[in-house]
Design an enzyme around this catalytic site. Structure first.
Site, PDB file in Angstrom:
ATOM      1  N   ASN A  11     -12.106 -59.311  68.752  1.00 36.80           N
ATOM      2  CA  ASN A  11     -12.658 -59.888  69.871  1.00 36.80           C
ATOM      3  C   ASN A  11     -12.539 -61.265  69.928  1.00 36.80           C
ATOM      4  OD1 ASN A  11     -14.043 -60.270  72.142  1.00 36.80           O
ATOM      5  ND2 ASN A  11     -15.921 -59.057  71.736  1.00 36.80           N
ATOM      6  N   LYS A  13     -13.632 -63.176  72.189  1.00 33.67           N
ATOM      7  CA  LYS A  13     -14.833 -63.437  73.158  1.00 33.67           C
ATOM      8  C   LYS A  13     -14.188 -64.762  73.830  1.00 33.67           C
ATOM      9  CE  LYS A  13     -17.969 -61.827  69.892  1.00 33.67           C
ATOM     10  NZ  LYS A  13     -19.382 -61.437  69.311  1.00 33.67           N
ATOM     11  N   GLU A 169     -22.395 -51.145  67.208  1.00 37.43           N
ATOM     12  CA  GLU A 169     -22.643 -52.641  67.075  1.00 37.43           C
ATOM     13  C   GLU A 169     -23.961 -52.919  67.175  1.00 37.43           C
ATOM     14  OE1 GLU A 169     -18.796 -55.066  67.650  1.00 37.43           O
ATOM     15  OE2 GLU A 169     -19.944 -54.959  69.523  1.00 37.43           O
ATOM     16  N   GLY A 175     -22.556 -61.567  64.903  1.00 36.18           N
ATOM     17  CA  GLY A 175     -22.683 -63.276  64.673  1.00 36.18           C
ATOM     18  C   GLY A 175     -23.705 -63.872  63.652  1.00 36.18           C
TER      19      GLY A 175
END
Ligand code: PGA
Length: 245
Positions: A11, A13, A169, A175
């Site tokens: 991903n 983002k 998640e 992150g």
């Protein structure tokens, strides 16, 4: 039990201008076509602006294209949104729905996530339905209740192992460089699997990287990874793909 193919999904983002994104996609395609080993399922989810050119680059390679979100309606007066049939037309095979950043930044509810996932299925693609508890929910010991509720409320009615993937998640792991213990991941995945109607794959996501991929993939119940930050580095992402091969 039937063999479950692993899935490694990247991903990106909101990262990557054209030159950047194309270079990253090319680097991955080169690795994929050169690899002699049997690969897991692999999905690349660039920002919407890069979907069309990346689709061209990935055509004929073992890398599938995915989008990061879609609208729940097939068309209509929804300025700025993108409908699932538009993504399917570009060649997308997967659409991520319900990512925690969308649940937080755009206040998406389980009901909206479910409606989006259903539109993905209607368009013939696979929905990657994301869910996960917040730090305070885990501290309060409510994590299983929270993710079980999210799953019950956001899983499309027509979900099967072919058209749906779940991504567990934990919000506090995204992150941050923090990951749950293997025992915590196993507990969460077992809890989710017990509520699923069939052998739907469950990915783990949240600070997955080249260094921890093998351990994460070796955790019982983990069918693959949804990778954010580390998917921006082709070298790191590819080593995670190979860890799943
Ligand atoms: P991260 O993101 O790998 O950068 O933690 C994961 C995700 O948000 O899917």
């Amino acid at each position: 039990m039937t063999e479950r193919r692993r899935l490694i999904a990247g991903n990106w983002k909101m990262n990557g201008l054209m030159a950047d994104g194309l270079a990253r996609a090319k680097a991955l395609r080169t690795r994929a076509v050169r690899t002699r080993r049997a690969l897991p399922d692999i999905a690349i989810c660039p920002p919407a602006t890069l979907l069309a050119p990346v689709a061209k680059l990935l055509a004929g390679s073992p890398l599938a294209l995915g989008a990061q979100d879609c609208h729940a309606a097939d068309k209509g007066a929804h300025t700025g949104d993108i409908a699932a049939p538009m993504l399917a037309e570009l060649g997308c095979r997967y659409v991520i729905v319900g990512h925690s950043e969308r649940r937080t930044n755009h206040r998406e509810t389980d009901q909206q996530v479910k409606a989006k996932a259903e539109s993905v299925l209607r368009a013939g693609m696979t929905a990657i339905v994301c869910l996960g508890e917040r730090a305070e929910e885990r501290k309060a010991g409510r994590h299983l209740q929270v993710i079980g509720g999210q799953l019950d409320q956001s899983l499309p009615a027509e979900a099967t192992a072919e058209n749906t993937v779940i991504a567990y998640e934990p919000v506090w792991a995204i992150g941050t460089g923090l990951t749950p213990t293997p025992a915590d991941i196993e507990e969460a995945h077992r809890h989710l699997a017990g509520r699923l109607p069939g052998p739907i794959r469950i990915l783990y996501g949240g600070s997955a990287n080249a260094a921890n991929a093998k351990a994460l993939l070796g955790t019982p119940g983990v069918d693959g990874l949804l990778v954010g930050g580390a998917s921006l580095d082709p070298e790191a992402f590819w080593s995670m793909v190979l860890a799943a091969a």
